[in-house]
Structures are given as C-alpha cells and as structure tokens.
Design a protein around this motif. Structure first.
Motif, short mmCIF file in Angstrom:
data_model
loop_
_atom_site.label_atom_id
_atom_site.label_comp_id
_atom_site.label_asym_id
_atom_site.label_seq_id
_atom_site.Cartn_x
_atom_site.Cartn_y
_atom_site.Cartn_z
N PHE A 1 50.33 18.45 1.46
CA PHE A 1 50.81 19.63 1.67
C PHE A 1 52.13 19.85 1.17
CE2 PHE A 1 47.92 19.72 5.05
CZ PHE A 1 47.40 20.92 5.30
N GLU A 2 52.77 20.74 0.67
CA GLU A 2 54.29 20.79 0.28
C GLU A 2 54.98 21.75 1.36
OE1 GLU A 2 53.95 22.95 -3.55
OE2 GLU A 2 53.37 20.99 -4.71
N TYR A 3 56.57 21.74 1.29
CA TYR A 3 57.13 22.21 2.47
C TYR A 3 58.51 22.77 1.78
CZ TYR A 3 59.11 17.73 3.12
OH TYR A 3 59.94 16.63 3.00
N GLU A 4 59.11 23.88 2.46
CA GLU A 4 60.40 24.12 2.17
C GLU A 4 61.11 24.29 3.54
OE1 GLU A 4 61.62 26.92 -0.50
OE2 GLU A 4 59.39 26.99 -1.23
N THR A 5 62.30 23.95 3.88
CA THR A 5 62.78 24.01 5.18
C THR A 5 64.11 24.82 5.06
OG1 THR A 5 62.02 21.75 5.64
CG2 THR A 5 63.71 22.39 6.98
N ALA A 6 64.43 25.27 6.24
CA ALA A 6 65.56 26.14 6.26
C ALA A 6 66.01 26.08 7.71
CB ALA A 6 65.33 27.71 5.96
N ASN A 7 67.22 26.01 8.07
CA ASN A 7 67.90 26.34 9.44
C ASN A 7 68.72 27.39 9.37
OD1 ASN A 7 70.66 24.14 10.76
ND2 ASN A 7 68.99 24.93 11.80
N PRO A 8 68.13 28.53 9.91
CA PRO A 8 68.60 29.87 9.70
C PRO A 8 69.78 29.92 10.86
CG PRO A 8 66.32 29.92 10.57
CD PRO A 8 66.66 28.50 10.20
N GLU A 9 69.36 29.23 12.08
CA GLU A 9 70.55 29.54 13.10
C GLU A 9 70.58 28.16 13.86
OE1 GLU A 9 68.34 31.88 16.32
OE2 GLU A 9 68.49 32.87 14.60
N PRO A 10 71.51 27.80 14.75
CA PRO A 10 71.72 26.50 15.52
C PRO A 10 70.30 26.49 16.47
CG PRO A 10 73.80 27.55 15.57
CD PRO A 10 72.88 28.70 15.01
N GLU A 11 69.91 25.12 16.14
CA GLU A 11 68.45 24.98 17.11
C GLU A 11 67.26 25.50 16.67
OE1 GLU A 11 69.20 24.06 21.01
OE2 GLU A 11 71.26 23.60 21.03
N THR A 12 67.36 26.17 15.62
CA THR A 12 66.04 26.76 15.02
C THR A 12 65.82 26.31 13.53
OG1 THR A 12 66.51 28.89 16.23
CG2 THR A 12 65.19 29.07 14.41
N TRP A 13 64.61 25.81 13.44
CA TRP A 13 64.43 25.09 11.95
C TRP A 13 62.77 25.76 11.62
CZ3 TRP A 13 67.06 21.95 8.94
CH2 TRP A 13 68.25 21.43 9.70
N HIS A 14 63.02 26.30 10.41
CA HIS A 14 61.79 27.11 9.63
C HIS A 14 61.27 26.05 8.51
CE1 HIS A 14 63.17 31.31 11.03
NE2 HIS A 14 62.89 30.56 12.04
N VAL A 15 60.11 25.85 8.62
CA VAL A 15 59.32 24.99 7.70
C VAL A 15 58.08 25.66 7.25
CG1 VAL A 15 58.35 22.81 6.97
CG2 VAL A 15 60.18 22.57 8.87
N GLU A 16 58.11 26.26 6.03
CA GLU A 16 56.97 26.90 5.04
C GLU A 16 56.33 25.76 4.66
OE1 GLU A 16 55.91 30.66 2.69
OE2 GLU A 16 57.62 29.58 2.00
N ILE A 17 54.96 25.75 5.02
CA ILE A 17 54.13 24.90 4.59
C ILE A 17 52.88 25.34 3.66
CG2 ILE A 17 52.46 22.95 5.17
CD1 ILE A 17 53.92 22.79 7.97
#
Length: 77
Positions: A58-74
C-alpha cells in the motif's frame, strides 16, 4: 492554517473503535478494491502502521488537519 482534504472512497475513523484498531484497519484494507482509497482518521500519527502498509503493498499520504486529528489516505501501490 491550510487543511488538506483527501477525496477517499471509504472512511474508517479509528477514534470510534474501543481497543486496538489494527484488526479493523487490516480488514478494511483487505476489502478495498484496487481502484479505491481508504481515509483512516486517527487521534495521533500512526507511524508504526506505515511500515506495515508498505510491506503489504500500500501507499499512503498523511495530513494533520487539526490538533489531535490525523488523516491517512491509503491506496494499493
């Protein structure tokens, strides 16, 4: 602050899972079609997961849009 938004086909918010979410994540990825992506939402950056994703193709991209919230698109590599 810039908020990166992913356009994923499916979403799994592991903040709502009581206990260890690894099994739920792997089950969601097992069911993921080749042409779709999964947005994983977590309360911390899941760094240990990255090696597992790469090992399983798998490949992934990560973002931290707000404190204590992480988004990882896989996606499948």
């Amino acid at each position: 602050m810039s908020v990166e938004r992913f356009d994923a086909d499916r979403t799994l918010d592991v903040r709502e899972i009581d206990g260890e979410p690894f099994g739920d994540i792997m089950a969601a990825l097992e069911d993921l079609p080749d042409d779709e992506s999964l947005l994983l939402i977590n309360s911390f950056e899941p760094v240990p997961l990255y090696d597992v994703l790469e090992t399983r193709g798998f490949e992934y991209e990560t973002a931290n849009p707000e404190p204590e919230t992480w988004h990882v698109e896989i996606t499948k590599a």
